[in-house]
Design an enzyme around this catalytic site. Sequence first.
Site, PDB file in Angstrom:
ATOM      1  N   TRP A 168       0.843  -1.355  -0.047  1.00  0.00           N
ATOM      2  CA  TRP A 168       0.049   0.035   0.042  1.00  0.00           C
ATOM      3  C   TRP A 168       0.767   1.318  -0.232  1.00  0.00           C
ATOM      4  O   TRP A 168       0.373   2.304  -0.025  1.00  0.00           O
ATOM      5  CB  TRP A 168      -0.857   0.025   1.101  1.00  0.00           C
ATOM      6  CG  TRP A 168      -0.176  -0.027   2.527  1.00  0.00           C
ATOM      7  CD1 TRP A 168       0.025  -1.251   3.117  1.00  0.00           C
ATOM      8  CD2 TRP A 168       0.647   0.953   3.225  1.00  0.00           C
ATOM      9  NE1 TRP A 168       0.879  -0.965   4.549  1.00  0.00           N
ATOM     10  CE2 TRP A 168       1.134   0.446   4.421  1.00  0.00           C
ATOM     11  CE3 TRP A 168       0.974   2.129   3.105  1.00  0.00           C
ATOM     12  CZ2 TRP A 168       1.983   0.861   5.207  1.00  0.00           C
ATOM     13  CZ3 TRP A 168       1.558   2.640   3.998  1.00  0.00           C
ATOM     14  CH2 TRP A 168       1.963   2.023   5.311  1.00  0.00           C
ATOM     15  N   CYS A 169       2.149   0.976   0.139  1.00  0.00           N
ATOM     16  CA  CYS A 169       2.946   2.295   0.237  1.00  0.00           C
ATOM     17  C   CYS A 169       3.348   3.030  -1.030  1.00  0.00           C
ATOM     18  O   CYS A 169       3.833   2.300  -2.048  1.00  0.00           O
ATOM     19  CB  CYS A 169       4.439   1.725   1.016  1.00  0.00           C
ATOM     20  SG  CYS A 169       5.526   3.094   1.144  1.00  0.00           S
ATOM     21  N   TYR A 170       3.311   4.198  -1.111  1.00  0.00           N
ATOM     22  CA  TYR A 170       3.464   4.993  -2.343  1.00  0.00           C
ATOM     23  C   TYR A 170       5.035   5.077  -2.798  1.00  0.00           C
ATOM     24  O   TYR A 170       5.313   4.763  -3.885  1.00  0.00           O
ATOM     25  CB  TYR A 170       2.998   6.305  -1.965  1.00  0.00           C
ATOM     26  CG  TYR A 170       3.691   7.350  -3.241  1.00  0.00           C
ATOM     27  CD1 TYR A 170       3.253   7.613  -4.423  1.00  0.00           C
ATOM     28  CD2 TYR A 170       4.890   8.237  -2.980  1.00  0.00           C
ATOM     29  CE1 TYR A 170       3.671   8.368  -5.312  1.00  0.00           C
ATOM     30  CE2 TYR A 170       5.310   9.017  -3.602  1.00  0.00           C
ATOM     31  CZ  TYR A 170       4.684   9.043  -5.258  1.00  0.00           C
ATOM     32  OH  TYR A 170       5.325   9.946  -6.042  1.00  0.00           O
ATOM     33  N   SER A 319       7.148   5.722   3.925  1.00  0.00           N
ATOM     34  CA  SER A 319       5.707   5.475   4.413  1.00  0.00           C
ATOM     35  C   SER A 319       5.651   4.841   5.671  1.00  0.00           C
ATOM     36  O   SER A 319       6.316   4.094   5.878  1.00  0.00           O
ATOM     37  CB  SER A 319       4.765   5.174   3.297  1.00  0.00           C
ATOM     38  OG  SER A 319       4.719   5.640   2.128  1.00  0.00           O
TER      39      SER A 319
END
Length: 480
Positions: A168-170, A319
């Site tokens: 989910w981390c950009y 993140s």
Amino acid sequence: MISTGKIKSVDFYRKIPRDLTEASLSGAGLSIIAALAMMFLFGMELNSYLAFSTSTSVIVDKSSDGDFLRIGFNISFPALSCEFASVDVSDVLGTNRLNITKTIRKFSIGPDLKPTGSEFHSGPAFHDIKHGDGDEYAGDGSVSLTARTFEKFTHQHPILVVNFYAPWCYWSNRLKPSWEKAAKIIRERYDPEIDGRILLAKVDCTEEGDLCKRNHIQGYPSIRIFRKGSDVRDDHGHHDHESYYGDRDTDSLVKTMETLVAPIPVEAQKLALEGKSDNGTDNAKRPAPLTGGCRIEGYVRVKKVPGNLVISAHSGAHSFDASQMNMSHVISHFSFGRMIAPKVMSDVRRLVPYLGGSHDRLNGRSFINHRDLGANVTIEHYLQIVKSEVITGRNHKLIEEYEYTAHSSLVQSLQIPVAKFHFELSPMQVLITENQKSFSHFITNVCAIIGGVFTVAGIVDSILHNTIRMMRKVELGKNF
């Protein structure tokens, strides 16, 4: 020439011949009582003269330290890694300083809050990291590791570079194309079956949470460089591998990997790495945090206006999982203003016993989040500061001290949890002045004590003597 007779005429203390005076038992008793009263009152007056007395007033703050205030602190965070720990300052005038490092020191700490090594040095700012935005994802080039296979690969290859990421981390997704492309290039140049000196791998921290915790992963992505035989040990999770903080484009990654491999001979499957990489990547690699905790100590200078001191996990290229962040902390020291020497503080408390009890009100207090309120818990402290100044009788400034009150709370937030110290300084200050009694005032009071007691005792003796005489005359009259 003035005769002696004229001089004697101004005598205030004319003598009565001794044979014209009469001693009495009552007079002797009063004389003893008067002497004891004089001694007691003299002792009381002497004690009052030697004792310190102060006067307190409230005036507009006229601080000699200007428009800035020093905040000193020593705070231990058992669950915040020094890798991302940041000290930030902001105020109502728009000042906003992030990641202050000049006057701050960080030490990795264990569960017992004791340092596990030397000072932790932060590297270059994360927002300067270059990313490979033009790289295209062309399949998986790195090996996916699990808790079961991790140990096997760390002992199988002299160099194992692992990308700990979260889907989910950009920033993890931005690194992914460059990482997989670099991993594919390295596999082609250093075939694991033939060469085997280096391997690029990855770990999904949403699937392998325990493995990431063992390596103290708090920000995503975190790139760790494991050397053969130096993976995570069993002694409290200590390890001595490195973290990579360099550029994240394909060319930079490949160049760094080749630099790591260069000192290793092809037969490295039987050898541990002994060489060092060249200076080209020294700034990109630093020792990984030894533990998951951090002690932050030092000081910052802030303007004398309402503001905030915030300690949090901060990075411009990582993140954080807010639900996994725990900002529990133990405050060893937190004070405002200059450091006060113990001897000076003892002198102040001798002069003003009630002063000095609140200049370090938070010292020794623990603020632990047991997750009773759920995740994303920010710990806030609201501090109201008042300055006290002590001036001795010789107009000598003995001390300038900042005392404060503290109110703390745990607040659930939707953002990344932080430890926030909101401070507000009063525009007024307390001025405590020592009042010295003059020696002439002391002598005057002593003379008043002696003369007053002597006079009162004489009047009482005269009244008592006359009363006794009259009683005797009455008895004689009755007898006749």
